[in-house]
Design a protein around this motif. Structure first.
Motif, PDB file in Angstrom:
ATOM      1  N   GLY A  35     -24.978  29.595  21.736  1.00 23.36           N
ATOM      2  CA  GLY A  35     -24.846  30.109  20.381  1.00 23.36           C
ATOM      3  C   GLY A  35     -24.162  31.461  20.382  1.00 23.36           C
ATOM      4  N   ALA A  36     -24.036  32.044  19.185  1.00 21.07           N
ATOM      5  CA  ALA A  36     -23.243  33.267  18.997  1.00 21.07           C
ATOM      6  C   ALA A  36     -23.649  34.380  19.954  1.00 21.07           C
ATOM      7  CB  ALA A  36     -23.370  33.741  17.557  1.00 21.07           C
ATOM      8  N   ASP A  92     -21.672  42.189  18.960  1.00 18.96           N
ATOM      9  CA  ASP A  92     -21.867  40.962  18.193  1.00 18.96           C
ATOM     10  C   ASP A  92     -22.332  41.294  16.764  1.00 18.96           C
ATOM     11  OD1 ASP A  92     -21.988  38.088  18.019  1.00 18.96           O
ATOM     12  OD2 ASP A  92     -24.162  38.299  18.010  1.00 18.96           O
ATOM     13  N   ARG A 125     -20.513  40.464  13.083  1.00 12.73           N
ATOM     14  CA  ARG A 125     -21.208  39.723  12.029  1.00 12.73           C
ATOM     15  C   ARG A 125     -21.174  40.493  10.702  1.00 12.73           C
ATOM     16  NH1 ARG A 125     -25.386  36.077  13.804  1.00 12.73           N
ATOM     17  NH2 ARG A 125     -25.206  35.673  16.033  1.00 12.73           N
ATOM     18  N   GLU A 150     -20.988  35.823   6.998  1.00 15.04           N
ATOM     19  CA  GLU A 150     -21.045  34.380   6.788  1.00 15.04           C
ATOM     20  C   GLU A 150     -21.396  34.104   5.328  1.00 15.04           C
ATOM     21  OE1 GLU A 150     -23.731  31.136   8.711  1.00 15.04           O
ATOM     22  OE2 GLU A 150     -22.939  32.457  10.276  1.00 15.04           O
ATOM     23  N   ASP A 162     -20.360  28.893   9.085  1.00 11.69           N
ATOM     24  CA  ASP A 162     -20.075  29.823  10.187  1.00 11.69           C
ATOM     25  C   ASP A 162     -18.724  29.551  10.837  1.00 11.69           C
ATOM     26  OD1 ASP A 162     -20.935  27.390  11.268  1.00 11.69           O
ATOM     27  OD2 ASP A 162     -21.699  28.354  13.099  1.00 11.69           O
ATOM     28  N   GLU A 177     -18.743  33.690  21.983  1.00  6.74           N
ATOM     29  CA  GLU A 177     -19.008  32.525  21.129  1.00  6.74           C
ATOM     30  C   GLU A 177     -19.234  33.017  19.697  1.00  6.74           C
ATOM     31  OE1 GLU A 177     -19.089  29.339  19.562  1.00  6.74           O
ATOM     32  OE2 GLU A 177     -19.393  28.847  21.695  1.00  6.74           O
ATOM     33  N   HIS A 178     -18.514  32.429  18.747  1.00  8.43           N
ATOM     34  CA  HIS A 178     -18.633  32.870  17.358  1.00  8.43           C
ATOM     35  C   HIS A 178     -19.369  31.867  16.463  1.00  8.43           C
ATOM     36  CE1 HIS A 178     -16.089  36.222  18.320  1.00  8.43           C
ATOM     37  NE2 HIS A 178     -15.116  35.429  18.697  1.00  8.43           N
ATOM     38  N   ARG A 179     -19.662  30.663  16.980  1.00  5.85           N
ATOM     39  CA  ARG A 179     -20.426  29.687  16.197  1.00  5.85           C
ATOM     40  C   ARG A 179     -21.918  29.868  16.465  1.00  5.85           C
ATOM     41  NH1 ARG A 179     -17.581  25.304  14.105  1.00  5.85           N
ATOM     42  NH2 ARG A 179     -19.393  25.276  12.745  1.00  5.85           N
ATOM     43  N   ARG A 180     -22.746  29.443  15.514  1.00  6.62           N
ATOM     44  CA  ARG A 180     -24.190  29.585  15.682  1.00  6.62           C
ATOM     45  C   ARG A 180     -24.761  28.652  16.756  1.00  6.62           C
ATOM     46  NH1 ARG A 180     -26.032  27.946  10.740  1.00  6.62           N
ATOM     47  NH2 ARG A 180     -24.324  28.806   9.503  1.00  6.62           N
ATOM     48  N   ALA A 181     -24.213  27.454  16.826  1.00  3.69           N
ATOM     49  CA  ALA A 181     -24.737  26.455  17.766  1.00  3.69           C
ATOM     50  C   ALA A 181     -24.160  26.639  19.173  1.00  3.69           C
ATOM     51  CB  ALA A 181     -24.385  25.051  17.254  1.00  3.69           C
TER      52      ALA A 181
END
Lengths: 140, 140, 140
Positions: B15-16, B65, B69, B74, B87, B123-127
């Motif tokens: 994840g992020a 990070d 954000r 988002e 996201d 990593e920029h996605r939540r998952a």
């Protein structure tokens, strides 16, 4: 026959702001005697960075520096990392937003920089620092 | 005689946030047995990116990070592109603000990273995602 | 035997926004007949830049452009540099936040771009411009 050359130039910044390094970089490239190739400029720090910017009006550099100070303010409430002073974490972020490395092709003995493009070392800390910049040239 | 080597490393992000990849990258470089050259690191995605950042205090990575954000929130009202989740568009923008590729010279058998510089996959996605990172080394 | 090739492509932008250049760049690379190598893309300007972005949904490019307009507003009170119009200094800043150069490895005759990655010329001025983009390929 393709070959490589490399050196480290050390620059003394006078605190936050942009220091033009086009001259010493281009001089070293010319001294390698290559006609065509690829130059890499790499800064070995995490609170200074590299940008290619307009080399005519000095106001461009002060406007750029002012923008990054507004965008990444020196506000201790915003950051957990405080050990090295309140200007350290903003310096890391400004570095991530710009570049640690630049690549510039060399053609017919000249870097292909446009007329208005200069290479700048961008100091993000308040105090003066010595900064190591590695130059690597590959070509023939 | 100049030569090339290349590989693709696949990393699983959780994840992020920032995942350090300096070790596997440097190990692969050493295994190629070159003395001097140029390493390119390239991420084959548009919602993850690469940064060189401070490798000492973990708070630097969480502050970095958190900054991104705040800078690229988002907020579905800000973006037309929504198909892949709220996201996704912020991830593309954070990627554009950092790097898809990095270049690091190799001198005397070592990458010229400074003492405090580490290579990070951002990593920029939540998952969690699997991310392909191409390494390309040219030298001798 | 390693060798080099280079050219300059000139693109006409139609004002601010992203122009995809993946096709002409990839066509030129293929025409050089190399199997493996490193491509450098370099823009010779300080108010246009390069990004690798998602090539599927056009809304990604308009969202990206809109984000950069909000982040770096065209507000004359913010900048001292005004000589070339109120959109010039924001263009320099947006350029510093993205890239002047990109590097993409070539493996087995293909650029290693991911499925969703396209190469874009990012025009930051309001008016249409002619923009020179240098391509440099080193490999064999």
């Amino acid at each position: 026959m393709m070959r490589q050359a490399a050196t480290t130039l050390t620059f003394r910044t006078s605190g936050a702001g942009l220091l033009e390094i086009t001259g010493p970089v281009a001089d070293w490239v010319v001294a390698q005697g290559m006609r065509d190739g690829l130059l890499t400029v790499f800064v070995r720090h995490t609170s200074a960075s590299l940008v290619i910017q307009e080399n005519a009006d000095p106001a461009v550099r002060s406007d750029l520096d002012a923008f990054f100070r507004r965008l990444v303010p020196e506000d201790p409430h915003l950051y957990r990392h405080q050990d090295e002073g309140s200007d350290d974490m903003p310096a890391h972020i400004r570095s991530a937003l710009t570049n640690v490395d630049l690549q510039i092709p060399l053609l017919d003995g000249r870097l292909v920089l446009g007329t208005w493009q200069g290479i700048y070392l961008f100091e993000h800390r308040r105090a003066a620092h010595r900064r190591d910049v590695v130059l690597h040239l590959m070509g023939e």
